[in-house]
Design a protein around this motif. Structure first.
Motif, short mmCIF file in Angstrom:
data_model
loop_
_atom_site.label_atom_id
_atom_site.label_comp_id
_atom_site.label_asym_id
_atom_site.label_seq_id
_atom_site.Cartn_x
_atom_site.Cartn_y
_atom_site.Cartn_z
N UNK A 48 0.85 -1.18 0.00
CA UNK A 48 0.00 0.00 0.00
C UNK A 48 0.90 1.24 0.00
N UNK A 49 0.59 2.17 -0.86
CA UNK A 49 1.31 3.44 -0.91
C UNK A 49 0.32 4.54 -0.57
N UNK A 50 0.61 5.31 0.45
CA UNK A 50 -0.18 6.49 0.79
C UNK A 50 0.58 7.66 0.18
N UNK A 51 -0.12 8.43 -0.64
CA UNK A 51 0.56 9.52 -1.35
C UNK A 51 -0.38 10.69 -1.55
N UNK A 52 0.21 11.85 -1.70
CA UNK A 52 -0.55 13.07 -2.03
C UNK A 52 -0.44 13.28 -3.52
#
Length: 60
Positions: A48-52
């Motif tokens: 999982x990648x949390x990104x803006x």
């Protein structure tokens, strides 16, 4: 995901680089994304990648 990509994601996160990739949404449409990585969660075999997303001014 290919485990060989992990160092690339880690470097982008640590160096505050943008990540560009092709993405297929829930409707099957392919788009390009450019995001600022904020966090990663690795629970093999899932990543999982949390990104803006600066284009959308939102987190993904």
């Amino acid at each position: 995901m290919d485990p060989a990509l992990l160092p690339t994601f880690e470097a982008a996160f640590l160096n505050r680089n943008l990540i560009r990739f092709a993405y297929r949404d829930a409707r099957g449409r392919e788009t390009r994304r450019e995001v600022e990585p904020q966090a990663m969660l690795i629970l093999p075999p899932l990543w999982y990648l949390v990104a803006r997303d600066p284009t959308r001014s939102d987190f993904r």
